[in-house]
Scaffold this motif. Structure first.
Motif, PDB file in Angstrom:
ATOM      1  N   VAL A  11     -40.557  56.512 -16.472  1.00 38.49           N
ATOM      2  CA  VAL A  11     -40.231  56.482 -15.049  1.00 38.49           C
ATOM      3  C   VAL A  11     -40.235  55.025 -14.616  1.00 38.49           C
ATOM      4  N   CYS A  12     -39.666  54.779 -13.442  1.00 37.14           N
ATOM      5  CA  CYS A  12     -39.669  53.413 -12.912  1.00 37.14           C
ATOM      6  C   CYS A  12     -40.421  53.379 -11.587  1.00 37.14           C
ATOM      7  N   HIS A  13     -40.881  52.190 -11.244  1.00 41.48           N
ATOM      8  CA  HIS A  13     -41.650  51.997 -10.017  1.00 41.48           C
ATOM      9  C   HIS A  13     -41.254  50.676  -9.399  1.00 41.48           C
ATOM     10  N   ARG A  14     -41.290  50.639  -8.080  1.00 40.18           N
ATOM     11  CA  ARG A  14     -40.877  49.428  -7.370  1.00 40.18           C
ATOM     12  C   ARG A  14     -41.777  48.245  -7.711  1.00 40.18           C
ATOM     13  N   VAL A  15     -41.236  47.066  -7.561  1.00 49.04           N
ATOM     14  CA  VAL A  15     -42.000  45.835  -7.701  1.00 49.04           C
ATOM     15  C   VAL A  15     -42.162  45.257  -6.301  1.00 49.04           C
ATOM     16  N   GLY A  16     -43.369  45.183  -5.832  1.00 54.58           N
ATOM     17  CA  GLY A  16     -43.593  44.707  -4.476  1.00 54.58           C
ATOM     18  C   GLY A  16     -43.599  45.839  -3.476  1.00 54.58           C
ATOM     19  N   ARG A  17     -43.236  45.510  -2.242  1.00 55.38           N
ATOM     20  CA  ARG A  17     -43.343  46.473  -1.139  1.00 55.38           C
ATOM     21  C   ARG A  17     -42.321  47.590  -1.245  1.00 55.38           C
ATOM     22  N   HIS A  45     -36.768  51.689   1.246  1.00 55.93           N
ATOM     23  CA  HIS A  45     -37.486  52.575   0.332  1.00 55.93           C
ATOM     24  C   HIS A  45     -36.492  53.414  -0.457  1.00 55.93           C
ATOM     25  N   GLY A  46     -36.789  53.651  -1.730  1.00 53.12           N
ATOM     26  CA  GLY A  46     -36.009  54.566  -2.546  1.00 53.12           C
ATOM     27  C   GLY A  46     -36.872  55.735  -2.994  1.00 53.12           C
ATOM     28  N   PHE A  47     -36.237  56.873  -3.311  1.00 55.01           N
ATOM     29  CA  PHE A  47     -36.940  58.081  -3.754  1.00 55.01           C
ATOM     30  C   PHE A  47     -36.415  58.484  -5.123  1.00 55.01           C
ATOM     31  N   LEU A  48     -37.336  58.763  -6.053  1.00 57.45           N
ATOM     32  CA  LEU A  48     -36.960  59.006  -7.441  1.00 57.45           C
ATOM     33  C   LEU A  48     -36.357  60.398  -7.638  1.00 57.45           C
ATOM     34  N   ASP A  49     -35.421  60.446  -8.558  1.00 55.68           N
ATOM     35  CA  ASP A  49     -34.750  61.677  -8.971  1.00 55.68           C
ATOM     36  C   ASP A  49     -34.766  61.663 -10.505  1.00 55.68           C
ATOM     37  N   ILE A  50     -35.745  62.341 -11.115  1.00 57.08           N
ATOM     38  CA  ILE A  50     -36.027  62.188 -12.545  1.00 57.08           C
ATOM     39  C   ILE A  50     -35.275  63.226 -13.365  1.00 57.08           C
ATOM     40  N   LEU A  51     -34.495  62.743 -14.338  1.00 52.50           N
ATOM     41  CA  LEU A  51     -33.777  63.584 -15.283  1.00 52.50           C
ATOM     42  C   LEU A  51     -34.092  63.107 -16.704  1.00 52.50           C
ATOM     43  N   PRO A  52     -33.806  63.912 -17.725  1.00 51.48           N
ATOM     44  CA  PRO A  52     -34.040  63.464 -19.100  1.00 51.48           C
ATOM     45  C   PRO A  52     -33.237  62.200 -19.428  1.00 51.48           C
ATOM     46  N   HIS A  53     -33.940  61.136 -19.766  1.00 53.32           N
ATOM     47  CA  HIS A  53     -33.342  59.863 -20.160  1.00 53.32           C
ATOM     48  C   HIS A  53     -32.472  59.252 -19.061  1.00 53.32           C
ATOM     49  N   ALA A  54     -32.750  59.583 -17.828  1.00 59.53           N
ATOM     50  CA  ALA A  54     -32.040  58.991 -16.691  1.00 59.53           C
ATOM     51  C   ALA A  54     -32.907  59.105 -15.451  1.00 59.53           C
ATOM     52  N   ILE A  55     -32.753  58.146 -14.559  1.00 53.54           N
ATOM     53  CA  ILE A  55     -33.485  58.127 -13.293  1.00 53.54           C
ATOM     54  C   ILE A  55     -32.488  57.887 -12.172  1.00 53.54           C
ATOM     55  N   CYS A  79     -31.924  45.896  -6.627  1.00 59.55           N
ATOM     56  CA  CYS A  79     -32.988  46.842  -6.964  1.00 59.55           C
ATOM     57  C   CYS A  79     -33.869  46.215  -8.031  1.00 59.55           C
ATOM     58  N   THR A  80     -35.150  46.061  -7.733  1.00 64.60           N
ATOM     59  CA  THR A  80     -36.098  45.465  -8.662  1.00 64.60           C
ATOM     60  C   THR A  80     -37.189  46.479  -8.985  1.00 64.60           C
ATOM     61  N   LEU A  81     -37.419  46.714 -10.278  1.00 60.17           N
ATOM     62  CA  LEU A  81     -38.375  47.752 -10.678  1.00 60.17           C
ATOM     63  C   LEU A  81     -38.964  47.470 -12.055  1.00 60.17           C
ATOM     64  N   ARG A  82     -39.999  48.236 -12.381  1.00 65.36           N
ATOM     65  CA  ARG A  82     -40.644  48.206 -13.699  1.00 65.36           C
ATOM     66  C   ARG A  82     -40.589  49.610 -14.292  1.00 65.36           C
ATOM     67  N   TRP A  83     -40.678  49.684 -15.629  1.00 65.24           N
ATOM     68  CA  TRP A  83     -40.701  50.959 -16.340  1.00 65.24           C
ATOM     69  C   TRP A  83     -42.076  51.213 -16.919  1.00 65.24           C
ATOM     70  N   MET A  84     -42.425  52.494 -17.030  1.00 66.38           N
ATOM     71  CA  MET A  84     -43.719  52.895 -17.571  1.00 66.38           C
ATOM     72  C   MET A  84     -43.601  54.322 -18.100  1.00 66.38           C
ATOM     73  N   PRO A  85     -44.542  54.768 -18.947  1.00 74.07           N
ATOM     74  CA  PRO A  85     -44.490  56.146 -19.457  1.00 74.07           C
ATOM     75  C   PRO A  85     -44.529  57.162 -18.320  1.00 74.07           C
ATOM     76  N   ALA A  86     -43.791  58.253 -18.498  1.00 73.80           N
ATOM     77  CA  ALA A  86     -43.731  59.304 -17.492  1.00 73.80           C
ATOM     78  C   ALA A  86     -44.984  60.175 -17.553  1.00 73.80           C
ATOM     79  N   ASP A 111     -48.498  61.259 -19.175  1.00 74.63           N
ATOM     80  CA  ASP A 111     -49.057  60.092 -19.861  1.00 74.63           C
ATOM     81  C   ASP A 111     -49.554  59.079 -18.838  1.00 74.63           C
ATOM     82  N   PRO A 112     -50.557  58.285 -19.193  1.00 71.11           N
ATOM     83  CA  PRO A 112     -51.035  57.235 -18.284  1.00 71.11           C
ATOM     84  C   PRO A 112     -49.917  56.234 -17.984  1.00 71.11           C
ATOM     85  N   PRO A 113     -49.895  55.663 -16.772  1.00 75.43           N
ATOM     86  CA  PRO A 113     -48.806  54.760 -16.371  1.00 75.43           C
ATOM     87  C   PRO A 113     -48.952  53.351 -16.939  1.00 75.43           C
TER      88      PRO A 113
END
Length: 362
Positions: free
Chosen positions: A122-128, A140-150, A166-173, A176-178
């Protein structure tokens, strides 16, 4: 013997010709397919980010409301898929779970995880916030999670803007721990150009706007846009407050919390005696896009005095509307609403263009 061999030679030549034609068609189709495949890979590489050993991510596409469904694939891939002839890879269909506003968009990102035992990310915003436009306005953006796509859904944005970053980071979904967390990635979105439909603020009177129709007078004034807030992502990005006075009728809008305080000092029948209002009060930005989502309500502003009731005076009432998509370009807006005459009867539509003051300009 010559008479017998001639048909065989003709048949042999015909077979060779058909074989050569088939070979040429196959080579041509293959070259065209390779061209479109390479073109798609080149497009992807332009908007591709990679954190080696962690993730590779790219823009699959951007869709604008109200239809946010995205079908990927180059023209040849799509044509072959329509004719049930998959080539290299099938087009992917990304269906948004959001009921989009007309002025919204959804950014679709594809990714390939390189973390062992963590195929889903999954991805998460960087900053505010995750998004910022070329004016420096955040969203603000809202996530829409699909297999191998966001998908990242944006309810609306300032339609005078030309680009979103759009600036973001990736982490395990989950579950799993982020962590671990990727390096920041930045994607650029070119926005469509829209023609302005409302006049500039300098062409609109800086004061109350008054209209009289069929014996009902409406005065709209003190329209103010708040600074953006991000404490509650589910709320509107901004608030528009406005003062509304109605003489000879009362507001009839399906998205108003109450219509009983529009003209509290004028005699009128109980609102419960009238049929319910069908149409919402709408506020449109200078480019014609609605600023109020269908699932949000306009509420009266409440006083801080001992009574703590709605802020109402003989001069009317003050209302608060949660809005998305307002920003730097929102110097004027268009109000559309219905008014019910005090003696009942047909609803009277009002259409008013008024100047907007920004909190930052106080």
């Amino acid at each position: 013997m010559e008479a017998c061999s001639t048909p065989r030679r003709l048949e042999t030549n015909k077979s060779k010709t058909l074989w050569l034609v088939a070979l040429l068609l196959g080579l041509t189709t293959g070259l065209v397919g390779l061209f479109f495949f390479a073109f798609r890979q080149e497009q992807r590489a332009v908007q591709s980010q990679e954190d080696p050993g962690f993730v590779q991510a790219w823009i699959e596409g951007v869709r604008y409301g109200p239809n946010l469904t995205l079908r990927t694939g180059d023209p040849l891939t799509k044509w072959l898929a329509r004719h049930h002839l998959p080539w290299f890879q099938k087009p992917h269909l990304f269906v948004s779970r959001y009921q989009a506003n007309p002025g919204s968009l959804e950014l679709w990102l594809g990714y390939q995880s390189e973390i062992p035992n963590h195929p889903d990310l999954v991805c998460h915003r960087v900053g505010r916030t995750a998004f910022i436009d070329n004016f420096g306005q955040p969203y603000h953006g809202f996530l829409d999670i699909l297999p191998h796509a966001i998908g990242i859904y944006l309810p609306s944005y300032d339609h005078a803007a030309r680009e979103l970053i759009c600036t973001l980071r990736w982490m395990p979904a989950p579950p799993d721990p982020p962590f671990p967390v990727s390096e920041p990635m930045r994607f650029f979105i070119s926005l469509p150009h829209y023609a302005r439909k409302l006049p500039m603020a300098t062409e609109v009177p800086d004061g109350p706007v008054v209209q009289t129709r069929q014996g009902v007078t409406v005065m709209l004034s003190h329209v103010r846009l708040s600074d953006p807030q991000f404490s509650d992502p589910d709320a509107g990005r901004n608030e528009i407050t406005f003062h509304l006075k109605i003489v000879g009728g009362e507001l009839a809008a399906s998205n108003m919390l109450t219509t009983a305080i529009a003209d509290p000092f004028a005699p009128h029948r109980s609102p419960s005696a009238w049929p319910p209002a069908r149409n919402p009060l709408s506020i449109l930005d200078p480019y014609g896009f609605p600023l109020i989502s269908p699932d949000r309500s306009i509420t009266p502003m409440y006083s801080l005095g001992s009574f703590g009731g709605p802020l109402q005076e003989p001069d009317g009432a003050v209302w608060v509307a949660p809005v998305d998509g307002a920003g730097r370009s929102t110097d004027v807006v268009r109000f559309r609403f219905d008014v019910r005459p005090k003696d009942g009867g047909t609803l009277i539509p009002f259409d008013m263009v008024v100047r907007v003051h920004h909190d930052a300009s106080v």
